[in-house]
Design a protein around this motif. Structure first.
Motif, PDB file in Angstrom:
ATOM      1  N   GLY A   1       0.836  -1.186   0.000  1.00 11.13           N
ATOM      2  CA  GLY A   1       0.000   0.000   0.000  1.00 11.13           C
ATOM      3  C   GLY A   1       0.874   1.240   0.000  1.00 11.13           C
ATOM      4  N   ALA A   2       0.399   2.315  -0.627  1.00  9.80           N
ATOM      5  CA  ALA A   2       1.166   3.560  -0.666  1.00  9.80           C
ATOM      6  C   ALA A   2       0.212   4.727  -0.839  1.00  9.80           C
ATOM      7  CB  ALA A   2       2.189   3.534  -1.792  1.00  9.80           C
TER       8      ALA A   2
ATOM      9  N   ARG B   1       8.140  -0.462   6.073  1.00 12.32           N
ATOM     10  CA  ARG B   1       7.576   0.866   5.836  1.00 12.32           C
ATOM     11  C   ARG B   1       8.612   1.722   5.132  1.00 12.32           C
ATOM     12  NH1 ARG B   1       7.760   3.777  11.831  1.00 12.32           N
ATOM     13  NH2 ARG B   1       9.962   3.365  12.253  1.00 12.32           N
ATOM     14  N   PHE B   2       8.119   2.762   4.444  1.00 13.29           N
ATOM     15  CA  PHE B   2       9.010   3.672   3.733  1.00 13.29           C
ATOM     16  C   PHE B   2       8.328   5.020   3.624  1.00 13.29           C
ATOM     17  CE2 PHE B   2      10.582   5.823  -0.019  1.00 13.29           C
ATOM     18  CZ  PHE B   2      11.956   5.688   0.119  1.00 13.29           C
ATOM     19  N   THR B   3       9.093   6.065   3.834  1.00 14.65           N
ATOM     20  CA  THR B   3       8.559   7.421   3.659  1.00 14.65           C
ATOM     21  C   THR B   3       9.650   8.318   3.097  1.00 14.65           C
ATOM     22  OG1 THR B   3       7.496   9.292   4.784  1.00 14.65           O
ATOM     23  CG2 THR B   3       9.143   8.074   6.038  1.00 14.65           C
ATOM     24  N   GLU B   4       9.231   9.226   2.219  1.00 15.28           N
ATOM     25  CA  GLU B   4      10.181  10.155   1.599  1.00 15.28           C
ATOM     26  C   GLU B   4       9.417  11.382   1.149  1.00 15.28           C
ATOM     27  OE1 GLU B   4      13.734   8.860  -0.953  1.00 15.28           O
ATOM     28  OE2 GLU B   4      12.254   9.536  -2.442  1.00 15.28           O
TER      29      GLU B   4
ATOM     30  N   ARG C   1       3.831   0.995   2.695  1.00 16.31           N
ATOM     31  CA  ARG C   1       3.839  -0.055   3.716  1.00 16.31           C
ATOM     32  C   ARG C   1       3.614  -1.407   3.050  1.00 16.31           C
ATOM     33  NH1 ARG C   1      -1.358   0.032   7.266  1.00 16.31           N
ATOM     34  NH2 ARG C   1      -2.155  -0.625   5.223  1.00 16.31           N
ATOM     35  N   ASN C   2       4.312  -2.397   3.588  1.00 18.27           N
ATOM     36  CA  ASN C   2       4.055  -3.783   3.180  1.00 18.27           C
ATOM     37  C   ASN C   2       3.809  -4.581   4.450  1.00 18.27           C
ATOM     38  OD1 ASN C   2       3.925  -6.331   2.147  1.00 18.27           O
ATOM     39  ND2 ASN C   2       5.913  -6.293   1.113  1.00 18.27           N
ATOM     40  N   THR C   3       2.614  -5.097   4.598  1.00 21.52           N
ATOM     41  CA  THR C   3       2.247  -5.798   5.835  1.00 21.52           C
ATOM     42  C   THR C   3       2.621  -7.275   5.820  1.00 21.52           C
ATOM     43  OG1 THR C   3       0.029  -6.254   4.964  1.00 21.52           O
ATOM     44  CG2 THR C   3       0.325  -4.235   6.265  1.00 21.52           C
ATOM     45  N   GLN C   4       3.210  -7.735   4.719  1.00 25.66           N
ATOM     46  CA  GLN C   4       3.590  -9.150   4.616  1.00 25.66           C
ATOM     47  C   GLN C   4       4.972  -9.246   3.999  1.00 25.66           C
ATOM     48  OE1 GLN C   4       0.541 -11.200   2.403  1.00 25.66           O
ATOM     49  NE2 GLN C   4      -1.113 -10.356   3.647  1.00 25.66           N
TER      50      GLN C   4
END
Length: 511
Positions: free
Chosen positions: A172-173, A210-213, A225-228
């Motif tokens: 998801g993003a 998780r990743f944010t930029e 986010r990747n929950t798996q």
């Protein structure tokens, strides 16, 4: 009744298998999770790149519209913005606003009645106003996202992000502003995404990524986010297969380890028993004066055959004796048996000698010298008939070793340096210690007849060692051409090897 040993080994095997399998699973999970995190970052940056491309194109269009000199919403003005709209990639329509009213757009022309703009849904940190799903322009059935900057209204095309697909479940993003209060685009599973990315803690890192930029030029951020991740991202079938494979690998590794430990301990105990029972026997290999072909002595070589008939190689049981602190007992066993067996032959011929391998620890130990003296006295041999071989691979203190060797030579024993050319010291040994015999290792003998560096080193060593006054013994002479070479070029050396005689027991020598 089961013994502790019979119960303990299966328990050790089970525990070891589970431990190794767990380690393999953890490593596998971390490797896959690392790939998943990298893939998530790449996916998020792709979204950010597209967002920046839309923002860049929007900024350029705003500048070009404001640079048009024709009257706003005139025919020429509309022609210019239609051209800009037609040639743009991410903008589907361009409009012009004055006094908070939309006057015209490239696609719709001059509006019959200006459309009053409502309060924007968001205002970026750089002053752009944004409407989400705005309706009421010409046709109430049409809704659109819009952005206004410097009186220019832009309609981003809905297809701008259409090619950015969601890889698989768990991804998801969101494309969002810096304050995280306005979402531009959603991708995949975004339920609670912003909160998760901001607040992820504890063990969430174990199964989530998780990743944010954020952009420094525009009011745009991407949060993904990747929950798996890791093993959690695999299908049930794949996960079961990996678990079974890990258990199988853990079982094989544990079995091999337990077998190794068992064999080592078993062999260690067997060696201890063999030494205590005097089961270490001796073979004797002759030293030959290659010029005359006369046997001048024998080297005592320790051999060990287990009760079941298996021969244990000397390099195996000698290293085992060293690592398990049995080497002193082994040396004493070899010395005692050697002197007992070969004494009658040496008493018959005082010119013969026997060479026995000892360690530098034996040389420097006073107790060993006492033991050696007692055994030689029992054998009624001359000290000069006993040659003590030490290897140059020892790192013993040279000063202490020199004093100990000098004492043994004072007693009448002769000293040989074994395996010359393969150890740590080489010339350093010769410069500090005196030897009666110097033995050149077999690896140099094998080079005879070749043009290798080893063969060149062999000739250099023979020339150099001839200056020491010690008797040179060349080990490993096995072929006719080797014997011919040494006989022709260095007839004063002593040869040892299968060409002159294999190691045999004392009975074959005396018979």
């Amino acid at each position: 009744m089961k013994t502790a040993k019979s119960v303990g080994r299966p328990l050790l095997f089970l525990s070891g298998t589970l431990l190794v399998a767990t380690f393999i699973l953890i490593v596998t999970h971390l490797v896959i999770a690392t790939y998943d995190r990298d893939y998530l970052a790449s996916y998020a940056r792709h979204i950010m790149t597209r967002g920046l491309e839309v923002a860049d194109e929007s900024g350029k269009i705003v500048s070009k519209v404001n640079a048009i000199r024709d009257e706003t919403c005139s025919d020429k003005f509309l022609d210019e913005i239609r051209y800009l709209s037609f040639t743009s990639v991410f903008i589907s329509d361009i409009g012009y606003i004055r006094d908070h009213q939309l006057k015209c757009t490239a696609m719709r022309g001059r509006l019959p009645e200006p459309v009053t703009m409502s309060v924007p849904d968001a205002i970026t940190r750089y002053g752009q106003r944004i409407w989400t799903s705005f309706s009421g322009i010409v046709d109430p059935r049409i809704t659109a996202d819009m952005m206004e900057s410097k009186n220019v209204l832009l309609f981003p095309t809905p297809a701008a992000f259409r090619d950015i697909y969601v890889p698989y479940n768990g991804f998801g993003a969101v494309l969002i502003n810096h304050r995280h209060d306005h979402v531009f685009r959603l991708f995949g599973d975004t339920a609670g995404l912003v909160r998760d990315v901001n607040e992820m803690q504890g063990f969430a890192w174990w199964h989530k990524a998780r990743f944010t930029e954020c952009s420094k030029r525009y009011d745009i951020c991407v949060m993904a986010r990747n929950t798996q991740i890791g093993l959690f991202s695999l299908s049930a079938t794949a996960t079961v297969f990996i678990i079974l494979a890990a258990l199988a690998a853990g079982g094989m590794f544990t079995f091999a380890l337990l077998q190794y430990i068992s064999n080592t301990r078993s062999l260690q105990n067997k060696l201890r028993m063999a030494i205590s029972r005097d089961d270490i026997y001796i073979n004797y290999q002759p030293f030959v004066d290659i010029d005359t072909g006369r046997v001048i002595g024998y080297e005592a070589l320790a051999r060990w055959k287990e009760v079941n008939g298996d021969n244990i190689p000397p390099d195996v049981f000698i290293k085992l004796a060293e690592s398990t602190h049995q080497i002193k007992a082994l040396t004493r066993s070899v010395v005692k048996r050697t002197l007992t067996e070969i004494a009658p032959l040496l008493r018959e011929n005082n010119a013969l000698f026997v060479s026995i391998n000892i360690t530098t620890a034996d040389v420097t130990e006073a107790d060993f010298r006492v033991f050696l003296e007692e055994e030689v006295d029992k054998s009624r041999l001359h000290r000069k008939q006993i040659v003590l071989e030490i290897t140059e691979r020892s790192t013993a203190d040279h000063r202490l070793l020199k004093e100990s060797l000098a004492r043994l030579r004072d007693y009448g024993y002769r000293i040989a340096l074994d395996d010359f050319g393969t150890g740590y010291s080489n010339l350093d040994y010769l410069s500090k210690l005196s030897f009666d015999f110097i033995k050149i290792d077999k690896i140099f003998t094998d080079s005879v007849g070749s043009q290798s560096v080893s063969f060149k080193m062999l000739k250099m060593m023979l020339e150099m060692l001839a200056q020491t006054g010690a008797t040179i013994i060349v080990e490993g002479i096995e072929e006719q051409h080797q014997a011919d070479f040494f006989l022709k070029e260095y007839p004063r050396i002593v040869g040892q090897g299968w060409f002159y005689g294999r190691p045999v027991d004392i009975d074959k020598i005396t018979s």
